[in-house]
Design a protein around this motif. Structure first.
Motif, PDB file in Angstrom:
ATOM      1  N   PRO A   5      11.247  12.161   7.061  1.00 52.88           N
ATOM      2  CA  PRO A   5      10.144  12.122   8.042  1.00 52.88           C
ATOM      3  C   PRO A   5       8.856  11.500   7.522  1.00 52.88           C
ATOM      4  CG  PRO A   5      10.602  14.377   7.322  1.00 52.88           C
ATOM      5  CD  PRO A   5      11.731  13.536   6.838  1.00 52.88           C
ATOM      6  N   LEU A   6       8.678  11.437   6.204  1.00 49.19           N
ATOM      7  CA  LEU A   6       7.449  10.863   5.648  1.00 49.19           C
ATOM      8  C   LEU A   6       7.604   9.396   5.240  1.00 49.19           C
ATOM      9  CD1 LEU A   6       6.111  13.760   3.378  1.00 49.19           C
ATOM     10  CD2 LEU A   6       5.591  13.262   5.770  1.00 49.19           C
ATOM     11  N   ARG A   7       8.717   8.785   5.590  1.00 47.60           N
ATOM     12  CA  ARG A   7       9.002   7.427   5.102  1.00 47.60           C
ATOM     13  C   ARG A   7       7.866   6.452   5.422  1.00 47.60           C
ATOM     14  NH1 ARG A   7      13.751   3.807   7.672  1.00 47.60           N
ATOM     15  NH2 ARG A   7      12.640   4.583   9.495  1.00 47.60           N
ATOM     16  N   HIS A   8       7.463   6.387   6.674  1.00 50.26           N
ATOM     17  CA  HIS A   8       6.458   5.398   7.067  1.00 50.26           C
ATOM     18  C   HIS A   8       5.064   5.770   6.567  1.00 50.26           C
ATOM     19  CE1 HIS A   8       9.267   3.112   9.424  1.00 50.26           C
ATOM     20  NE2 HIS A   8       9.622   4.182  10.118  1.00 50.26           N
ATOM     21  N   LEU A   9       4.725   7.051   6.643  1.00 50.86           N
ATOM     22  CA  LEU A   9       3.422   7.491   6.137  1.00 50.86           C
ATOM     23  C   LEU A   9       3.278   7.138   4.664  1.00 50.86           C
ATOM     24  CD1 LEU A   9       2.842  11.070   7.625  1.00 50.86           C
ATOM     25  CD2 LEU A   9       1.351   9.095   7.914  1.00 50.86           C
ATOM     26  N   GLU A  10       4.276   7.507   3.893  1.00 46.17           N
ATOM     27  CA  GLU A  10       4.211   7.289   2.450  1.00 46.17           C
ATOM     28  C   GLU A  10       4.184   5.800   2.117  1.00 46.17           C
ATOM     29  OE1 GLU A  10       6.386   9.526  -0.991  1.00 46.17           O
ATOM     30  OE2 GLU A  10       7.773   8.043  -0.150  1.00 46.17           O
ATOM     31  N   ARG A  11       5.029   5.037   2.776  1.00 50.00           N
ATOM     32  CA  ARG A  11       5.080   3.601   2.487  1.00 50.00           C
ATOM     33  C   ARG A  11       3.728   2.944   2.727  1.00 50.00           C
ATOM     34  NH1 ARG A  11       7.908  -1.154   5.917  1.00 50.00           N
ATOM     35  NH2 ARG A  11       8.260  -2.665   4.248  1.00 50.00           N
ATOM     36  N   GLY A  12       3.075   3.287   3.832  1.00 48.98           N
ATOM     37  CA  GLY A  12       1.790   2.673   4.143  1.00 48.98           C
ATOM     38  C   GLY A  12       0.693   3.048   3.167  1.00 48.98           C
ATOM     39  N   VAL A  13       0.603   4.338   2.844  1.00 49.17           N
ATOM     40  CA  VAL A  13      -0.456   4.795   1.943  1.00 49.17           C
ATOM     41  C   VAL A  13      -0.245   4.255   0.536  1.00 49.17           C
ATOM     42  CG1 VAL A  13      -1.507   6.819   0.859  1.00 49.17           C
ATOM     43  CG2 VAL A  13      -0.927   6.876   3.297  1.00 49.17           C
ATOM     44  N   LEU A  14       0.984   4.348   0.035  1.00 53.44           N
ATOM     45  CA  LEU A  14       1.236   3.874  -1.329  1.00 53.44           C
ATOM     46  C   LEU A  14       1.133   2.350  -1.425  1.00 53.44           C
ATOM     47  CD1 LEU A  14       4.125   6.173  -2.626  1.00 53.44           C
ATOM     48  CD2 LEU A  14       1.644   6.465  -2.807  1.00 53.44           C
ATOM     49  N   ALA A  15       1.553   1.648  -0.378  1.00 52.56           N
ATOM     50  CA  ALA A  15       1.417   0.181  -0.401  1.00 52.56           C
ATOM     51  C   ALA A  15      -0.052  -0.214  -0.419  1.00 52.56           C
ATOM     52  CB  ALA A  15       2.127  -0.429   0.806  1.00 52.56           C
ATOM     53  N   ALA A  16      -0.879   0.506   0.352  1.00 49.46           N
ATOM     54  CA  ALA A  16      -2.313   0.209   0.357  1.00 49.46           C
ATOM     55  C   ALA A  16      -2.912   0.425  -1.028  1.00 49.46           C
ATOM     56  CB  ALA A  16      -3.025   1.078   1.390  1.00 49.46           C
ATOM     57  N   LEU A  17      -2.599   1.548  -1.647  1.00 46.65           N
ATOM     58  CA  LEU A  17      -3.106   1.799  -3.001  1.00 46.65           C
ATOM     59  C   LEU A  17      -2.536   0.804  -3.999  1.00 46.65           C
ATOM     60  CD1 LEU A  17      -3.122   5.697  -3.428  1.00 46.65           C
ATOM     61  CD2 LEU A  17      -5.086   4.155  -3.526  1.00 46.65           C
ATOM     62  N   GLY A  18      -1.248   0.516  -3.853  1.00 50.13           N
ATOM     63  CA  GLY A  18      -0.609  -0.416  -4.775  1.00 50.13           C
ATOM     64  C   GLY A  18      -1.102  -1.838  -4.627  1.00 50.13           C
ATOM     65  N   SER A  19      -1.728  -2.163  -3.500  1.00 49.71           N
ATOM     66  CA  SER A  19      -2.259  -3.514  -3.319  1.00 49.71           C
ATOM     67  C   SER A  19      -3.530  -3.745  -4.120  1.00 49.71           C
ATOM     68  CB  SER A  19      -2.528  -3.779  -1.833  1.00 49.71           C
ATOM     69  OG  SER A  19      -3.657  -3.053  -1.369  1.00 49.71           O
ATOM     70  N   VAL A  20      -4.145  -2.674  -4.616  1.00 57.37           N
ATOM     71  CA  VAL A  20      -5.390  -2.807  -5.383  1.00 57.37           C
ATOM     72  C   VAL A  20      -5.308  -2.126  -6.752  1.00 57.37           C
ATOM     73  CG1 VAL A  20      -6.876  -3.065  -3.369  1.00 57.37           C
ATOM     74  CG2 VAL A  20      -6.366  -0.770  -4.209  1.00 57.37           C
ATOM     75  N   GLY A  21      -4.120  -1.668  -7.134  1.00 54.24           N
ATOM     76  CA  GLY A  21      -3.974  -0.994  -8.419  1.00 54.24           C
ATOM     77  C   GLY A  21      -2.544  -0.557  -8.616  1.00 54.24           C
ATOM     78  N   PRO A  22      -2.257   0.146  -9.705  1.00 56.37           N
ATOM     79  CA  PRO A  22      -0.885   0.589  -9.973  1.00 56.37           C
ATOM     80  C   PRO A  22      -0.436   1.653  -8.979  1.00 56.37           C
ATOM     81  CG  PRO A  22      -2.412   1.569 -11.552  1.00 56.37           C
ATOM     82  CD  PRO A  22      -3.199   0.562 -10.767  1.00 56.37           C
ATOM     83  N   LEU A  23       0.852   1.702  -8.721  1.00 58.05           N
ATOM     84  CA  LEU A  23       1.402   2.748  -7.867  1.00 58.05           C
ATOM     85  C   LEU A  23       1.379   4.079  -8.610  1.00 58.05           C
ATOM     86  CD1 LEU A  23       4.585   1.097  -6.287  1.00 58.05           C
ATOM     87  CD2 LEU A  23       2.489   1.760  -5.094  1.00 58.05           C
ATOM     88  N   PRO A  24       0.921   5.154  -7.983  1.00 56.90           N
ATOM     89  CA  PRO A  24       0.961   6.460  -8.640  1.00 56.90           C
ATOM     90  C   PRO A  24       2.403   6.925  -8.806  1.00 56.90           C
ATOM     91  CG  PRO A  24       0.268   6.696  -6.346  1.00 56.90           C
ATOM     92  CD  PRO A  24       0.311   5.230  -6.633  1.00 56.90           C
TER      93      PRO A  24
END
Length: 330
Positions: A83-102
């Motif tokens: 159920p969190l697939r899209h939420l997680e993908r969007g948030v982590l992709a946004a962070l990963g676009s400006v720094g390392p993925l947590p």
């Protein structure tokens, strides 16, 4: 995240919350700020259009990263995908676009400025989670890189992504003599203050969803920013907009119905607040299932939260945990 400081770019920000009504788990309020080049007279641009090669406002095109109101993105518990697939993908992709993925939610919380209650206050939040929990890490990294390339090409940069979580004792203390809506507004205004201070020379534009259905915000804004001069730019059923000025610095603040559907920064803030709350609830459920393996997990909303509380009461008594540490509004 450390804000950028390109004085030629518009600072376009959105705020939103998750967890306003539940019995269990935190109230989360998030903020997203973008720097945008080539804007028309400082008007809010359509970032979905700017980033259309990789971003969409729905999940219909699986090749694109969905950034939308979090209520539209969380999947069903009994669905084929997490159920969190899209939420997680969007948030982590946004962070990963400006720094390392947590790699853990602890790293994510540090990036977002989320403070986790101490073990003594909230022992159910002590165990970190590995990330991602709903996606393959390599695929999220690819999405982040695509978003980075598209953002660079479109003159769009994520400058700030932040979240504040208020749970248990802190929530109860804050609402003992006031309404939940007052707490929600107060946390939102803390984000506004930080954004304004970070971009004082930039005249940031900030969009927030309606607060409790209110139309007029002059008085609460004057209380939050007593040294600022406030100008009402418009107050209608759909939109209330204000200009604030202090020490030569300007801020435009808009309260808009369904802002997550009209402003990509608000949509990303909505997703971030919801994702952070879901991670907190995952920690809580894992903690109590460690004591009660057959315990059915909860999302924390009132009706099911009461069932969950009844089930975990023996654990609370055994561990000498007061209910007001866990339950909001008691």
């Amino acid at each position: 995240m450390t804000p950028h400081y390109d004085l030629t770019m518009l600072v376009y920000c959105g705020l939103d919350e998750a967890g306003y009504g539940p019995l269990l788990g935190p109230l989360c309020v998030a903020a997203a700020a973008f720097e945008v080049a080539d804007t028309e007279d400082g008007k809010a641009p359509d970032l979905w259009q700017r980033l259309k090669s990789v971003v969409a406002s729905s999940t219909s095109d699986r090749s694109k990263i969905a950034i939308a109101d979090s209520k539209k993105l969380k999947g069903a518990k009994d669905g084929k995908a997490h159920p969190l697939r899209h939420l997680e993908r969007g948030v982590l992709a946004a962070l990963g676009s400006v720094g390392p993925l947590p790699t853990t939610d602890t790293e994510l919380f540090e990036r977002l400025g989320v403070v986790v209650d101490s073990r003594e206050a909230s022992p159910w939040y002590e165990a970190p989670l590995s990330l991602p929990i709903a996606n393959e890490r390599d695929l999220v990294a690819i999405a982040a890189n695509r978003l980075r390339v598209a953002s660079d090409g479109a003159g769009v940069g994520l400058a700030v992504l932040a979240c504040e979580a208020v749970d248990g004792l802190a929530f109860n203390r804050a609402t003992a003599k006031s309404q939940k809506s007052d707490l929600n507004f107060c946390v939102a205004m803390r984000h506004v203050e930080r954004l304004w201070s970070s971009f004082a020379a930039r005249h940031p534009r900030i969009v927030i969803d309606r607060q409790g259905g209110r139309t007029h915000y002059r008085e609460p804004l004057q209380l939050c920013f007593p040294g600022a001069r406030l100008t009402i730019l418009g107050e209608t059923d759909a939109l209330s907009r204000y200009r604030l000025e202090r020490d030569g610095s300007l801020l435009t603040l808009s309260f808009e119905s369904e802002s997550e559907s009209r402003h990509l920064p608000s949509a990303l803030a909505s997703m971030t607040a919801k994702y952070v709350r879901e991670l907190f609830m995952e920690r809580m459920n894992r903690f109590f299932r460690g004591h009660l393996p057959e315990l059915k997990p909860t999302a924390g909303y009132v009706e099911d939260g009461r069932r969950y509380l009844e089930d975990v009461r023996p654990v609370l008594r055994r561990l000498k945990i007061r209910e007001d540490q866990l339950v909001r509004g008691r």
